[in-house]
Design an enzyme around this catalytic site. Sequence first.
Site, short mmCIF file in Angstrom:
data_model
loop_
_atom_site.label_atom_id
_atom_site.label_comp_id
_atom_site.label_asym_id
_atom_site.label_seq_id
_atom_site.Cartn_x
_atom_site.Cartn_y
_atom_site.Cartn_z
N ASP A 110 0.80 -1.29 -0.06
CA ASP A 110 0.02 0.05 0.12
C ASP A 110 0.84 1.30 -0.01
O ASP A 110 0.54 2.25 -0.65
CB ASP A 110 -0.81 -0.03 1.22
CG ASP A 110 -2.31 -0.72 0.91
OD1 ASP A 110 -2.34 -1.43 -0.05
OD2 ASP A 110 -3.12 -0.35 1.62
N ASN B 164 -4.97 -1.55 -4.30
CA ASN B 164 -6.47 -1.70 -3.67
C ASN B 164 -5.92 -0.73 -2.50
O ASN B 164 -6.47 -0.95 -1.33
CB ASN B 164 -6.51 -3.05 -2.99
CG ASN B 164 -8.23 -3.20 -2.65
OD1 ASN B 164 -8.99 -2.37 -2.90
ND2 ASN B 164 -8.45 -4.16 -1.91
N ASP C 199 -10.82 -2.23 12.26
CA ASP C 199 -9.81 -3.04 11.86
C ASP C 199 -9.39 -3.91 13.01
O ASP C 199 -9.16 -5.20 12.51
CB ASP C 199 -8.42 -2.21 11.22
CG ASP C 199 -8.70 -1.31 9.91
OD1 ASP C 199 -9.67 -1.77 9.40
OD2 ASP C 199 -7.94 -0.55 9.59
N LYS D 8 -14.82 -2.77 2.60
CA LYS D 8 -13.20 -3.03 2.74
C LYS D 8 -12.75 -3.61 1.81
O LYS D 8 -13.14 -3.82 0.64
CB LYS D 8 -12.86 -3.49 4.15
CG LYS D 8 -13.19 -2.49 5.49
CD LYS D 8 -12.43 -1.24 5.51
CE LYS D 8 -12.64 -0.40 6.76
NZ LYS D 8 -11.69 0.71 6.85
N GLU D 9 -11.46 -4.35 2.03
CA GLU D 9 -10.55 -5.15 0.88
C GLU D 9 -11.63 -6.14 0.52
O GLU D 9 -11.36 -6.47 -0.86
CB GLU D 9 -9.52 -5.76 1.49
CG GLU D 9 -8.23 -4.56 1.76
CD GLU D 9 -8.42 -3.65 2.86
OE1 GLU D 9 -7.28 -2.94 2.92
OE2 GLU D 9 -9.32 -3.47 3.34
N HIS E 75 -5.50 -8.82 3.79
CA HIS E 75 -4.34 -8.95 4.56
C HIS E 75 -5.00 -9.28 5.95
O HIS E 75 -4.30 -10.01 6.71
CB HIS E 75 -3.57 -7.81 4.52
CG HIS E 75 -4.02 -6.39 4.81
ND1 HIS E 75 -3.70 -5.39 5.84
CD2 HIS E 75 -5.20 -5.89 4.25
CE1 HIS E 75 -4.50 -4.47 5.70
NE2 HIS E 75 -5.49 -4.78 4.91
N ARG E 76 -5.89 -8.58 6.45
CA ARG E 76 -6.07 -8.82 7.86
C ARG E 76 -6.84 -10.23 8.17
O ARG E 76 -6.92 -10.84 9.18
CB ARG E 76 -7.23 -7.86 8.43
CG ARG E 76 -6.56 -6.41 8.28
CD ARG E 76 -7.28 -5.52 9.13
NE ARG E 76 -6.49 -4.16 8.91
CZ ARG E 76 -5.02 -3.73 9.43
NH1 ARG E 76 -4.61 -4.60 10.28
NH2 ARG E 76 -4.67 -2.42 9.06
N LYS F 105 0.50 -6.29 2.02
CA LYS F 105 -0.43 -4.98 1.67
C LYS F 105 0.09 -4.12 2.90
O LYS F 105 0.33 -3.02 2.74
CB LYS F 105 -1.68 -5.24 1.76
CG LYS F 105 -2.64 -3.88 1.92
CD LYS F 105 -4.06 -4.36 1.51
CE LYS F 105 -4.81 -3.26 1.78
NZ LYS F 105 -4.97 -2.34 0.65
#
Length: 426
Positions: A49, A92, A313, A340-341, A386-387, A412
């Site tokens: 990112d 993204n 998050d 979100k993503e 990623h999370r 990311k």
Amino acid sequence: MEQKKLTASKSANGKIFLPGSKSITNRVLLMSALSNGETLVENYLNSDDTQQMLNALKNLKVQYKVVQNKHILIKGCNHNLPNKNANLFLGNAGTAFRPLTAVLALMRGKYYLEGVKRMHERPIKDLVDALTQIGAKINYTNNLGYPPLKILPGNIQCDENIKIKGNVSSQFLTALLIAGPLCNQNIKIQIIGKLVSKPYIDITLKLLAQFGIKYKNEEWKKFILKAPSRFKGPKKIQVEGDASSASYFFAAGAIAGSVEVANINKSSIQGDLEFLNVIKKMGANIEYLPNSIKVSKKQGLVGMTIDCENIPDAAMTLAVLALFAKGTTTLKSIASWRVKETDRILAMETELKKLGAFVTTSKSSITIKPPKAINNNITIDTYDDHRMAMCFSLVCLSNKNIIINDPKCTNKTYPNFFKDFGGIIG
């Protein structure tokens, strides 16, 4: 597809050094580029990112250089990005796409902004509507309300209130706050409805103040900036460790041992440290040290109802932590997960059910009841998020194997996550 297998573990112990915050890094890179003089950005996060932001600044002819592989020296452009005609691909990275949209809309140039397929599914209409109020010219090239965007020179007039909806993404307001000084006029940004994720706006305001930009915050309803207000580089600025990334290690300590996380402390400007207050109520032990924070298992964790409006998050980590808690856990005020993503509410429900959890959801909440025994050898889909990859890694601490699909999606925000996580589990 590449996979990462985390073998069954019973304990988590050790110390990790937290990488820099993504949210802070991308804000500071852009503010430095808009400033006068040079700014040394110390301990910046090097991730996908932040590379998107750096690539964009390079295309916009901003001069910078990496120093000692961990700092970046940026030569500011004094409110005037040199390249007035550029095509930018931003992956993204919402923390790059949204602020750059606002800044470039005021640069009197021609710009085309695009990203990956998921970025083109993430709404941006509220930000575009706010910018067109003051004379910006922004066209949608595909679907109304979504990227890609074409920006053309506009006739900017900031003499009226700029109205922006506050209930979809705090990144829209952050974008306006960063772009505001470029108007070179008195501005008033008025929030319509409820403002979500206030702590992320607080990060923006505190960083802007370090660059000489001081908004008057009228109870989170209106933000006022007096002209002239110009970005002034602070010569040197330190990026703190990422509090969202810290949540995985804090949770590991709460589940199975004692983990110390360095490069962050109680004085952090990041709202995600509220995560610690939540897990303390659930039963974890928290110790604040001068340059680190240590979380230890105290007794069994207890499920509870948690309002996650200020920690969207880190709330994902709580969803997996619920597997280790006695009773039911409900996470409320997470509507922003939907944009979100990936649709994180749907993704979280799908993957938790694979593990045997009982899960129900609404438009803005998720309720999780842990199984008597977590299923073994389950493969977790990560949805290019990623999370999802990082928080589901905690499942191995139930003494069960877990397989993570597409582990490189953590690039990311945290390229070395699995190396650091592997160093504390045993």
